[in-house]
Motif scaffolding. Structure first.
Motif, PDB file in Angstrom:
ATOM      1  N   LYS A 173      13.806  14.761   5.789  1.00 45.00           N
ATOM      2  CA  LYS A 173      13.332  15.251   4.487  1.00 45.00           C
ATOM      3  C   LYS A 173      12.426  14.218   3.819  1.00 45.00           C
ATOM      4  O   LYS A 173      12.824  13.084   3.582  1.00 45.00           O
ATOM      5  CB  LYS A 173      14.520  15.558   3.582  1.00 45.00           C
ATOM      6  CG  LYS A 173      14.113  16.149   2.264  1.00 45.00           C
ATOM      7  CD  LYS A 173      15.321  16.480   1.420  1.00 45.00           C
ATOM      8  CE  LYS A 173      14.862  17.032   0.083  1.00 45.00           C
ATOM      9  NZ  LYS A 173      15.978  17.211  -0.830  1.00 45.00           N
ATOM     10  N   HIS A 174      11.206  14.622   3.535  1.00 44.69           N
ATOM     11  CA  HIS A 174      10.220  13.753   2.886  1.00 44.69           C
ATOM     12  C   HIS A 174      10.562  13.676   1.405  1.00 44.69           C
ATOM     13  O   HIS A 174      10.489  14.669   0.687  1.00 44.69           O
ATOM     14  CB  HIS A 174       8.828  14.330   3.102  1.00 44.69           C
ATOM     15  CG  HIS A 174       7.725  13.398   2.768  1.00 44.69           C
ATOM     16  ND1 HIS A 174       6.423  13.797   2.753  1.00 44.69           N
ATOM     17  CD2 HIS A 174       7.700  12.092   2.438  1.00 44.69           C
ATOM     18  CE1 HIS A 174       5.640  12.783   2.433  1.00 44.69           C
ATOM     19  NE2 HIS A 174       6.404  11.738   2.225  1.00 44.69           N
ATOM     20  N   LEU A 175      10.941  12.493   0.912  1.00 47.11           N
ATOM     21  CA  LEU A 175      11.366  12.326  -0.477  1.00 47.11           C
ATOM     22  C   LEU A 175      10.242  11.891  -1.402  1.00 47.11           C
ATOM     23  O   LEU A 175      10.002  12.502  -2.435  1.00 47.11           O
ATOM     24  CB  LEU A 175      12.493  11.294  -0.569  1.00 47.11           C
ATOM     25  CG  LEU A 175      13.791  11.616   0.146  1.00 47.11           C
ATOM     26  CD1 LEU A 175      14.754  10.460   0.000  1.00 47.11           C
ATOM     27  CD2 LEU A 175      14.387  12.900  -0.389  1.00 47.11           C
ATOM     28  N   PHE A 176       9.582  10.774  -1.051  1.00 41.95           N
ATOM     29  CA  PHE A 176       8.593  10.171  -1.938  1.00 41.95           C
ATOM     30  C   PHE A 176       7.372   9.704  -1.165  1.00 41.95           C
ATOM     31  O   PHE A 176       7.472   9.333   0.004  1.00 41.95           O
ATOM     32  CB  PHE A 176       9.168   8.928  -2.643  1.00 41.95           C
ATOM     33  CG  PHE A 176      10.308   9.207  -3.563  1.00 41.95           C
ATOM     34  CD1 PHE A 176      10.082   9.703  -4.836  1.00 41.95           C
ATOM     35  CD2 PHE A 176      11.602   8.961  -3.173  1.00 41.95           C
ATOM     36  CE1 PHE A 176      11.136   9.948  -5.699  1.00 41.95           C
ATOM     37  CE2 PHE A 176      12.673   9.211  -4.021  1.00 41.95           C
ATOM     38  CZ  PHE A 176      12.437   9.699  -5.286  1.00 41.95           C
ATOM     39  N   GLN A 177       6.253   9.699  -1.867  1.00 40.69           N
ATOM     40  CA  GLN A 177       5.073   8.985  -1.406  1.00 40.69           C
ATOM     41  C   GLN A 177       4.960   7.802  -2.359  1.00 40.69           C
ATOM     42  O   GLN A 177       4.885   7.987  -3.580  1.00 40.69           O
ATOM     43  CB  GLN A 177       3.841   9.870  -1.464  1.00 40.69           C
ATOM     44  CG  GLN A 177       2.675   9.258  -0.750  1.00 40.69           C
ATOM     45  CD  GLN A 177       1.510  10.225  -0.673  1.00 40.69           C
ATOM     46  OE1 GLN A 177       1.105  10.786  -1.680  1.00 40.69           O
ATOM     47  NE2 GLN A 177       0.981  10.399   0.524  1.00 40.69           N
TER      48      GLN A 177
ATOM     49  N   TYR B 227      10.893  -4.877  -1.285  1.00 47.50           N
ATOM     50  CA  TYR B 227       9.656  -4.245  -1.740  1.00 47.50           C
ATOM     51  C   TYR B 227       9.904  -3.593  -3.092  1.00 47.50           C
ATOM     52  O   TYR B 227      10.973  -3.046  -3.343  1.00 47.50           O
ATOM     53  CB  TYR B 227       9.196  -3.163  -0.753  1.00 47.50           C
ATOM     54  CG  TYR B 227       8.891  -3.699   0.608  1.00 47.50           C
ATOM     55  CD1 TYR B 227       7.636  -4.209   0.900  1.00 47.50           C
ATOM     56  CD2 TYR B 227       9.856  -3.711   1.605  1.00 47.50           C
ATOM     57  CE1 TYR B 227       7.353  -4.709   2.158  1.00 47.50           C
ATOM     58  CE2 TYR B 227       9.581  -4.219   2.859  1.00 47.50           C
ATOM     59  CZ  TYR B 227       8.330  -4.719   3.130  1.00 47.50           C
ATOM     60  OH  TYR B 227       8.056  -5.213   4.366  1.00 47.50           O
ATOM     61  N   GLU B 228       8.916  -3.632  -3.950  1.00 48.38           N
ATOM     62  CA  GLU B 228       8.998  -2.994  -5.256  1.00 48.38           C
ATOM     63  C   GLU B 228       8.004  -1.835  -5.294  1.00 48.38           C
ATOM     64  O   GLU B 228       6.927  -1.903  -4.710  1.00 48.38           O
ATOM     65  CB  GLU B 228       8.665  -3.983  -6.375  1.00 48.38           C
ATOM     66  CG  GLU B 228       9.643  -5.133  -6.486  1.00 48.38           C
ATOM     67  CD  GLU B 228      11.034  -4.706  -6.926  1.00 48.38           C
ATOM     68  OE1 GLU B 228      11.158  -3.767  -7.731  1.00 48.38           O
ATOM     69  OE2 GLU B 228      12.002  -5.315  -6.437  1.00 48.38           O
ATOM     70  N   PHE B 229       8.397  -0.770  -5.995  1.00 49.04           N
ATOM     71  CA  PHE B 229       7.516   0.375  -6.175  1.00 49.04           C
ATOM     72  C   PHE B 229       6.506   0.090  -7.274  1.00 49.04           C
ATOM     73  O   PHE B 229       6.870  -0.346  -8.357  1.00 49.04           O
ATOM     74  CB  PHE B 229       8.303   1.621  -6.603  1.00 49.04           C
ATOM     75  CG  PHE B 229       9.280   2.137  -5.588  1.00 49.04           C
ATOM     76  CD1 PHE B 229       8.903   2.355  -4.284  1.00 49.04           C
ATOM     77  CD2 PHE B 229      10.577   2.421  -5.950  1.00 49.04           C
ATOM     78  CE1 PHE B 229       9.792   2.841  -3.343  1.00 49.04           C
ATOM     79  CE2 PHE B 229      11.484   2.914  -5.033  1.00 49.04           C
ATOM     80  CZ  PHE B 229      11.090   3.127  -3.731  1.00 49.04           C
ATOM     81  N   LYS B 230       5.251   0.311  -7.010  1.00 45.56           N
ATOM     82  CA  LYS B 230       4.231   0.361  -8.050  1.00 45.56           C
ATOM     83  C   LYS B 230       4.151   1.798  -8.557  1.00 45.56           C
ATOM     84  O   LYS B 230       3.890   2.044  -9.717  1.00 45.56           O
ATOM     85  CB  LYS B 230       2.859  -0.060  -7.515  1.00 45.56           C
ATOM     86  CG  LYS B 230       2.779  -1.507  -7.122  1.00 45.56           C
ATOM     87  CD  LYS B 230       2.857  -2.348  -8.343  1.00 45.56           C
ATOM     88  CE  LYS B 230       2.630  -3.804  -7.997  1.00 45.56           C
ATOM     89  NZ  LYS B 230       2.675  -4.650  -9.157  1.00 45.56           N
ATOM     90  N   ARG B 231       4.388   2.735  -7.611  1.00 47.11           N
ATOM     91  CA  ARG B 231       4.414   4.158  -7.931  1.00 47.11           C
ATOM     92  C   ARG B 231       5.274   4.840  -6.874  1.00 47.11           C
ATOM     93  O   ARG B 231       5.183   4.521  -5.698  1.00 47.11           O
ATOM     94  CB  ARG B 231       3.000   4.737  -7.886  1.00 47.11           C
ATOM     95  CG  ARG B 231       2.944   6.243  -8.057  1.00 47.11           C
ATOM     96  CD  ARG B 231       1.529   6.785  -7.973  1.00 47.11           C
ATOM     97  NE  ARG B 231       0.879   6.605  -6.694  1.00 47.11           N
ATOM     98  CZ  ARG B 231       1.013   7.421  -5.649  1.00 47.11           C
ATOM     99  NH1 ARG B 231       1.814   8.454  -5.713  1.00 47.11           N
ATOM    100  NH2 ARG B 231       0.363   7.195  -4.528  1.00 47.11           N
ATOM    101  N   ALA B 232       6.131   5.771  -7.287  1.00 47.11           N
ATOM    102  CA  ALA B 232       6.930   6.577  -6.357  1.00 47.11           C
ATOM    103  C   ALA B 232       6.846   8.023  -6.831  1.00 47.11           C
ATOM    104  O   ALA B 232       7.449   8.396  -7.832  1.00 47.11           O
ATOM    105  CB  ALA B 232       8.372   6.103  -6.316  1.00 47.11           C
ATOM    106  N   THR B 233       6.079   8.831  -6.109  1.00 46.02           N
ATOM    107  CA  THR B 233       5.858  10.220  -6.484  1.00 46.02           C
ATOM    108  C   THR B 233       6.711  11.120  -5.614  1.00 46.02           C
ATOM    109  O   THR B 233       6.601  11.083  -4.387  1.00 46.02           O
ATOM    110  CB  THR B 233       4.370  10.599  -6.313  1.00 46.02           C
ATOM    111  OG1 THR B 233       3.575   9.667  -7.056  1.00 46.02           O
ATOM    112  CG2 THR B 233       4.104  12.007  -6.793  1.00 46.02           C
ATOM    113  N   ALA B 234       7.555  11.919  -6.256  1.00 49.89           N
ATOM    114  CA  ALA B 234       8.403  12.857  -5.515  1.00 49.89           C
ATOM    115  C   ALA B 234       7.524  13.898  -4.832  1.00 49.89           C
ATOM    116  O   ALA B 234       6.541  14.368  -5.403  1.00 49.89           O
ATOM    117  CB  ALA B 234       9.386  13.528  -6.454  1.00 49.89           C
TER     118      ALA B 234
ATOM    119  N   GLY C 277       0.801  -1.210   0.000  1.00 50.30           N
ATOM    120  CA  GLY C 277       0.000   0.000   0.000  1.00 50.30           C
ATOM    121  C   GLY C 277       0.836   1.262   0.000  1.00 50.30           C
ATOM    122  O   GLY C 277       1.963   1.276  -0.480  1.00 50.30           O
ATOM    123  N   LEU C 278       0.279   2.324   0.560  1.00 50.12           N
ATOM    124  CA  LEU C 278       0.882   3.647   0.518  1.00 50.12           C
ATOM    125  C   LEU C 278       1.802   3.872   1.715  1.00 50.12           C
ATOM    126  O   LEU C 278       1.388   3.681   2.858  1.00 50.12           O
ATOM    127  CB  LEU C 278      -0.227   4.706   0.502  1.00 50.12           C
ATOM    128  CG  LEU C 278       0.148   6.096   0.059  1.00 50.12           C
ATOM    129  CD1 LEU C 278       0.671   6.092  -1.365  1.00 50.12           C
ATOM    130  CD2 LEU C 278      -1.046   7.013   0.168  1.00 50.12           C
TER     131      LEU C 278
END
Length: 121
Positions: free
Chosen positions: A67-71, A86-93, A58-59
């Motif tokens: 420092k917050h890098l990615f959601q 763990y693999e990213f399905k989505r990594a939003t800066a 999940g998220l």
């Protein structure tokens, strides 16, 4: 030539490797207020110590120190060598400012100075 170690020595070497990775990395993930240190990160995912991390899905929020890098939207893929991968399905800066809904001209002034009347006029 390949060296063969006893199970105890191999376990000790693996524990030392994980400790070294834990100390070297400032990366961490935040899952609903629970913090997990990230041992390694690459372009498509990251690894966390397996004994402390559940199979997350999940998220999550990824931080470097404070420092917050990615959601990130993640999925657990496998456990190997004491690490949960763990693999990213989505990594939003994470952006530090809101997105603009207009094009900013390169020649636009940085600010506006108004003259409200002059005492010397």
């Amino acid at each position: 030539m390949e060296a063969v170690f006893s199970k105890e020595v191999q376990a000790g070497l693996e524990a030392a490797r994980l400790t070294s990775l834990r100390r070297a990395s400032r990366l961490r993930i935040d899952v609903g207020g629970v913090i997990y240190p990230v041992l390694r990160m690459w372009k498509t995912g990251f690894a966390v110590e397996a004994e402390n991390a559940p199979k997350l899905r999940g998220l999550v929020d990824l931080f470097d120190g404070s420092k917050h890098l990615f959601q990130c939207l993640i999925v657990a893929t496998q456990e190997e060598d004491g690490e949960m991968v763990y693999e990213f399905k989505r990594a939003t800066a994470v952006a530090s400012a809101a997105a603009l809904d207009f094009e900013r001209s390169e020649t636009a002034p940085a600010g506006l100075i108004e003259n409200y009347g002059s005492e010397f006029g």
